[in-house]
Design an enzyme around this catalytic site. Structure first.
Site, PDB file in Angstrom:
ATOM      1  N   CYS A  43      26.596  68.013 -55.922  1.00  0.00           N
ATOM      2  CA  CYS A  43      25.244  67.699 -56.374  1.00  0.00           C
ATOM      3  C   CYS A  43      24.590  66.619 -55.519  1.00  0.00           C
ATOM      4  CB  CYS A  43      25.262  67.268 -57.840  1.00  0.00           C
ATOM      5  SG  CYS A  43      23.624  66.876 -58.484  1.00  0.00           S
ATOM      6  N   CYS A  48      22.077  69.658 -55.525  1.00  0.00           N
ATOM      7  CA  CYS A  48      20.820  69.515 -56.248  1.00  0.00           C
ATOM      8  C   CYS A  48      19.970  68.336 -55.801  1.00  0.00           C
ATOM      9  CB  CYS A  48      21.081  69.448 -57.753  1.00  0.00           C
ATOM     10  SG  CYS A  48      22.555  68.536 -58.239  1.00  0.00           S
ATOM     11  N   LYS A  51      18.547  69.051 -52.175  1.00  0.00           N
ATOM     12  CA  LYS A  51      17.713  70.249 -52.330  1.00  0.00           C
ATOM     13  C   LYS A  51      16.398  69.922 -53.017  1.00  0.00           C
ATOM     14  CE  LYS A  51      17.792  72.225 -55.859  1.00  0.00           C
ATOM     15  NZ  LYS A  51      18.791  73.169 -56.316  1.00  0.00           N
ATOM     16  N   TYR A 178      19.795  81.501 -57.840  1.00  0.00           N
ATOM     17  CA  TYR A 178      18.874  80.361 -57.771  1.00  0.00           C
ATOM     18  C   TYR A 178      18.894  79.691 -56.402  1.00  0.00           C
ATOM     19  CZ  TYR A 178      22.764  77.058 -58.431  1.00  0.00           C
ATOM     20  OH  TYR A 178      23.924  76.328 -58.268  1.00  0.00           O
ATOM     21  N   GLU A 182      15.488  79.329 -54.293  1.00  0.00           N
ATOM     22  CA  GLU A 182      15.005  77.964 -54.042  1.00  0.00           C
ATOM     23  C   GLU A 182      14.790  77.722 -52.555  1.00  0.00           C
ATOM     24  OE1 GLU A 182      16.873  75.653 -57.934  1.00  0.00           O
ATOM     25  OE2 GLU A 182      18.021  75.722 -56.064  1.00  0.00           O
ATOM     26  N   HIS A 437      -3.776  67.891 -75.296  1.00  0.00           N
ATOM     27  CA  HIS A 437      -4.798  68.574 -74.488  1.00  0.00           C
ATOM     28  C   HIS A 437      -5.506  67.595 -73.560  1.00  0.00           C
ATOM     29  CE1 HIS A 437      -7.747  71.683 -73.604  1.00  0.00           C
ATOM     30  NE2 HIS A 437      -8.693  70.769 -73.778  1.00  0.00           N
ATOM     31  N   GLU A 442       0.872  72.223 -73.767  1.00  0.00           N
ATOM     32  CA  GLU A 442       0.305  72.550 -75.070  1.00  0.00           C
ATOM     33  C   GLU A 442       0.403  74.030 -75.399  1.00  0.00           C
ATOM     34  OE1 GLU A 442      -4.016  72.286 -75.553  1.00  0.00           O
ATOM     35  OE2 GLU A 442      -4.206  72.216 -73.368  1.00  0.00           O
TER      36      GLU A 442
END
Length: 448
Positions: A43, A48, A51, A178, A182, A437, A442
């Site tokens: 990682c 990760c 990346k 993934y 990615e 909002h 939302e």
């Protein structure tokens, strides 16, 4: 005095191994961890973290272009790969130092060398030194799977991609998961011509079908090419350094780099596990029980080497649970239900819980709510790219059993929403929450 050199010996200083080492030591255990490469694991060093930094860098391509619609007089900009690459690698160096410092602060002995299992309670270092421990924890992670075909040695994996000398003008990425998607988004934004080739006919297997179809559609609109049912036949290196790629059923393709992103395998071979009787499955994953204990009572394993859920936070949870159970007097079992996940594609995906297909198969009667919209920022920027939010509800109980999102900041929004799914909240609970909002989030409380 203990009959062992250490109470716990950990092989692998990645996310799971570091957490287990640190927590066990904080509970008073004598702990050593061996790492043959760099502290931090996949990682931090080659996964990760670097990346995600490349993902941030890639987003500037569209942000700079869109800024003109928001009144900014932005000149034409040129991307400099070596600058980003070197800055990312410097950040990796910094983080590795912090991980090492954390272990030192907790009085964990860090052995920067290869270690293998020499017995149920014995390890052997690269120089031949043998050490004993009451328990051994395997936390060696995973390793990129490299398919065997002529010329595969000319390709790179996600281990090497962060160190490319130059930005490839044409890159072929093998895989549909993934990692492939990615890096396809990253290199496409950097200006490379990107082609994804996949042995099968589906990207992001395991994600909701509507969400992955939306990513495919958007990716193609952005200029990424896809070739399905396209196994590799060979790669040949040309005199100018470029590559000729032969795919089954397709014309030869030219590329400057080929990235193999066809999944990761448990990194369990060659470290003495089978010799001492540790049971491995057909993929090489260490078989463990809910306490992370292998078939050899004194040997345990956490993280990707067990191939349960290959996510860094899961490995950390497993390492923590192991240390608390055996050294902290707090028996802990990791709950693998409703683990959120993300794909940092362009745009990103966030998901938690069951897909629509899984819910229909398991529950029978479900209600599905969707919101298909353009983010406000995209509207002003003149982008037709649409976000898609999807909620899966158990019709019998009104409980929300799945959330799936693709759009700007989807993972950031999904993390908080995953708490609601984990807590078993209902569609009515979402409906009773006032919308924030104007925001994209939302939409989750306005689904009809």
């Amino acid at each position: 005095m203990s009959e062992f050199d250490y109470d716990l010996f950990v092989i692998g200083a990645g996310s799971g191994g570091v957490r287990a080492s640190r927590i066990a030591a904080s509970h008073g255990a004598r702990v050593a961890v061996a790492e043959e490469y760099r502290v931090g694991g996949t990682c931090v060093i080659r996964g990760c973290v670097p990346k995600k930094l490349l993902v941030y860098g890639a987003h500037f391509a569209e942000d700079i272009h869109d800024a003109r619609k928001f009144g900014w007089n932005v000149p034409d900009c040129k991307f400099d790969w070596p600058v980003l690459r070197d800055n990312v690698l410097a950040e990796v160096d910094r983080l590795e130092g912090l991980y090492g410092q954390t272990l030192d602060n907790h009085k964990v002995t860090v052995l920067r060398t290869r270690a293998t299992v020499a017995g149920p309670q014995k390890v052997r270092l690269a120089d031949g030194t043998e050490l004993t421990a009451e328990r051994i924890l395997i936390a060696t992670g995973g390793w990129p799977h490299v398919p065997e075909f002529p010329g595969s040695e000319h390709a790179i994996t996600s281990n090497e991609v962060f160190h490319l000398e130059t930005l490839p003008k044409r890159i072929i990425i093998a895989g549909g998961g993934y990692i492939a998607n990615e890096f396809a988004g990253i290199f496409n934004e950097f200006g490379s011509k990107v082609t994804i080739v996949n042995r099968g006919d589906t990207i992001l297997r395991g994600y909701d079908e509507q969400i992955r179809d939306r990513l495919l559609q958007i990716s193609m609109t952005k200029g990424i090419d896809f070739k399905f049912n396209a196994p590799f036949e060979s790669i040949e290196k040309n005199d100018d350094g470029s590559l000729t790629v032969m795919l089954e059923g397709y014309e030869p393709m030219q590329a400057d780099a080929v990235l193999l992103a066809a999944g990761r395998a448990p990194n369990s071979r060659g470290i003495g596990l089978e010799e001492v009787g540790v049971e491995l499955d057909d993929k090489g994953a260490i078989t463990v029980d809910e306490r992370n204990q292998s078939s050899v009572p004194s040997i345990f394993a956490v993280g990707d080497v067990t191939d349960r859920i290959q996510l860094t936070p899961v490995a950390i949870r497993e390492g923590q649970a192991f240390a608390d159970t055996f050294y902290g007097g707090k028996p802990t079992v990791v709950d693998y239900q409703n683990v959120p996940s993300a794909v940092f594609s362009h745009p990103p995906i966030g998901a938690v819980g069951m897909t629509e297909a899984e819910a229909r198969n398991k529950l029978g009667s479900v209600r599905v709510y969707t919101s298909d919209f353009r983010a406000m920022k995209n509207v002003l920027a003149g982008r037709n790219e649409r976000a898609l939010y999807k909620m899966i509800v158990n019709a019998a109980t009104d409980q929300v059993v799945g959330l799936h999102m693709i759009g700007p900041d989807a993972p950031e929004i999904l993390q908080a929403a995953a708490v609601a799914v984990k807590a078993g909240l209902t569609k009515a609970d979402f409906d009773n929450t006032v919308a924030l909002h104007p925001s994209m989030a939302e939409e989750l409380v306005l689904l009809k």
